[in-house]
Design a protein around this motif. Structure first.
Motif, mmCIF file in Angstrom:
data_model
loop_
_atom_site.group_PDB
_atom_site.id
_atom_site.type_symbol
_atom_site.label_atom_id
_atom_site.label_comp_id
_atom_site.label_asym_id
_atom_site.label_seq_id
_atom_site.Cartn_x
_atom_site.Cartn_y
_atom_site.Cartn_z
ATOM 1 N N ASN A 37 20.401 -5.849 5.335
ATOM 2 C CA ASN A 37 19.864 -5.099 6.469
ATOM 3 C C ASN A 37 21.101 -5.603 7.731
ATOM 4 O O ASN A 37 21.176 -6.770 8.134
ATOM 5 C CB ASN A 37 18.362 -5.666 6.911
ATOM 6 C CG ASN A 37 18.016 -4.588 8.278
ATOM 7 O OD1 ASN A 37 18.292 -5.010 9.279
ATOM 8 N ND2 ASN A 37 17.106 -3.947 7.953
ATOM 9 N N GLU A 39 20.969 -4.365 11.003
ATOM 10 C CA GLU A 39 20.719 -3.579 12.518
ATOM 11 C C GLU A 39 20.928 -4.946 13.545
ATOM 12 O O GLU A 39 20.781 -4.465 14.731
ATOM 13 C CB GLU A 39 19.448 -3.198 12.606
ATOM 14 C CG GLU A 39 18.246 -4.265 12.460
ATOM 15 C CD GLU A 39 17.002 -3.930 13.448
ATOM 16 O OE1 GLU A 39 17.139 -2.814 13.952
ATOM 17 O OE2 GLU A 39 16.374 -4.871 13.776
ATOM 18 N N THR A 65 21.335 -1.131 5.557
ATOM 19 C CA THR A 65 20.260 -0.603 6.061
ATOM 20 C C THR A 65 20.228 -0.898 7.771
ATOM 21 O O THR A 65 20.633 -2.007 7.876
ATOM 22 C CB THR A 65 18.943 -0.922 5.036
ATOM 23 O OG1 THR A 65 18.653 -2.376 5.014
ATOM 24 C CG2 THR A 65 19.017 -0.349 3.904
ATOM 25 N N LEU A 66 19.158 -0.213 8.387
ATOM 26 C CA LEU A 66 19.157 -0.638 9.733
ATOM 27 C C LEU A 66 17.704 -0.739 9.992
ATOM 28 O O LEU A 66 16.847 -1.119 9.301
ATOM 29 C CB LEU A 66 19.658 0.620 10.546
ATOM 30 C CG LEU A 66 21.273 0.566 10.336
ATOM 31 C CD1 LEU A 66 21.850 2.148 10.928
ATOM 32 C CD2 LEU A 66 22.102 -0.617 10.662
ATOM 33 N N ALA A 70 18.956 0.361 15.452
ATOM 34 C CA ALA A 70 20.019 1.295 14.903
ATOM 35 C C ALA A 70 20.702 1.819 16.017
ATOM 36 O O ALA A 70 22.163 1.785 15.577
ATOM 37 C CB ALA A 70 19.444 2.590 14.096
ATOM 38 N N TRP A 71 20.120 2.577 17.066
ATOM 39 C CA TRP A 71 21.256 3.056 18.053
ATOM 40 C C TRP A 71 21.662 2.260 19.364
ATOM 41 O O TRP A 71 22.008 2.654 20.190
ATOM 42 C CB TRP A 71 20.468 4.208 18.747
ATOM 43 C CG TRP A 71 19.710 5.113 17.736
ATOM 44 C CD1 TRP A 71 18.436 5.669 17.606
ATOM 45 C CD2 TRP A 71 20.482 5.608 16.607
ATOM 46 N NE1 TRP A 71 18.365 6.647 16.806
ATOM 47 C CE2 TRP A 71 19.537 6.486 15.890
ATOM 48 C CE3 TRP A 71 21.508 5.608 15.902
ATOM 49 C CZ2 TRP A 71 19.751 7.338 14.726
ATOM 50 C CZ3 TRP A 71 21.873 6.127 14.779
ATOM 51 C CH2 TRP A 71 20.884 7.202 14.274
ATOM 52 N N ARG A 88 20.137 4.689 8.280
ATOM 53 C CA ARG A 88 19.238 4.516 9.365
ATOM 54 C C ARG A 88 17.640 4.875 8.699
ATOM 55 O O ARG A 88 17.444 5.544 7.868
ATOM 56 C CB ARG A 88 19.426 5.221 10.629
ATOM 57 C CG ARG A 88 19.749 6.672 10.269
ATOM 58 C CD ARG A 88 18.819 7.596 10.328
ATOM 59 N NE ARG A 88 19.096 9.024 10.300
ATOM 60 C CZ ARG A 88 18.117 9.897 9.849
ATOM 61 N NH1 ARG A 88 17.005 9.652 9.629
ATOM 62 N NH2 ARG A 88 18.486 11.324 9.817
ATOM 63 N N ASN A 116 15.469 3.724 4.099
ATOM 64 C CA ASN A 116 15.205 2.761 5.121
ATOM 65 C C ASN A 116 14.124 3.517 5.933
ATOM 66 O O ASN A 116 14.196 4.662 6.015
ATOM 67 C CB ASN A 116 16.423 2.689 6.018
ATOM 68 C CG ASN A 116 16.166 1.667 7.120
ATOM 69 O OD1 ASN A 116 16.969 1.617 7.878
ATOM 70 N ND2 ASN A 116 15.186 0.669 6.817
#
Length: 269
Positions: A37, A39, A65-66, A70-71, A88, A116
């Motif tokens: 992960n 993120e 994975t996030l 994420a953004w 995401r 995810n």
């Protein structure tokens, strides 16, 4: 078939630990699929960059994975659409979300999906994770997939366990992330899905879930907006799990938590 999963990688210390331990873990346990992960991998602990994504892949990750951050690093919009190994949350709302909520790998002739999901309780507004995964499992591209690993990025233990029981027997593993603290409830559910409420984090062990304790304490004491700073100094922790899978049935056979820290020196399980 064996999966190796590492929970939320936090900041520069987390990246250092991945570079140090992930090759050793892959050598010792020989997983067919390695998922991390990512993120929280930037210096600020929020988001991911293309450079850091490539570093994770070089260290040995097959899929990253996030989650809810994420953004947070706007650079992701420049490359996620062309990066199928970066996943995401599936249940982000709207039809114009960049990237995908799952990745499909061919592992020695076995189709493997890495999904995810993001929870909704005490989190930003997203679509329903139950219905989103239900819908995905009915899609044609998932019909030939026999092994499905889900990173469920959520705050509450109840939501994670409810998701795992709802999809028990329909997914191979439902592993929780986000809280940065590893839980002790690793189990195989009645219909064969591996479950762990939270895999924990990989990063600075001191401070508060990867952040400096001063910034977190100030938030609690004043109830004012506070910018958290990633802990830089001190010892580290590597958290995650190993999941053994029957590739024919797609069901889990065993789940083993993984924890490396000052109190738990590295050793093979």
């Amino acid at each position: 078939m064996q999966f190796l999963f590492l929970g939320d990688i936090v900041g520069e210390r987390g990246m250092e630990l991945v570079s140090e331990y992930l090759p050793r873990l892959k050598h010792d346990f020989k997983p067919q699929v390695t998922i991390v992960n990512g993120e929280n991998v930037t210096k600020t602990g929020r988001g991911i960059s293309h450079k850091l994504f490539k570093q994770l892949m070089t260290a040995g990750a097959d899929v990253v994975t996030l989650g809810n951050h994420a953004w947070n690093n706007a650079e992701i919009f420049d490359f996620i659409a062309d990066t199928p190994q970066l996943v995401r949350p599936l249940n982000y709302p709207g039809d114009q979300v960049p990237g995908k909520g799952y990745s499909i790998l061919n592992v020695n002739g076995v189709q493997v999906a890495v999904v995810n999901l993001q929870g909704r309780v005490f989190m930003e507004l997203t679509d329903d994770p139950f219905r989103s995964l239900d819908k995905l499992l009915q899609e044609p591209q998932l019909q030939a997939v026999s092994v499905i690993f889900v990173d469920v990025h959520a705050e509450t233990t109840s939501e994670k366990k409810a998701l795992a029981l709802y999809f028990d027997g329909r997914v191979t593993a439902m592993i929780g992330t986000h809280t940065h603290v590893q839980t002790t409830d690793a189990q195989i559910l009645p219909r064969g899905t591996a479950f762990l409420t939270d895999a924990g984090m990989t990063g600075p062990a001191e401070g508060v879930i990867g952040m400096t304790y001063e910034s977190v304490i100030n938030k609690f004491l004043t109830a004012r907006p506070t910018r958290f700073a990633v802990q830089q100094a001190g010892s580290g922790v590597v958290s995650g799990c190993l999941v053994s899978v029957d590739a024919k049935t797609g069901l889990a056979k065993r789940i083993r938590p993984l924890l490396i820290s000052k109190e738990h020196p590295y050793q093979t399980l």
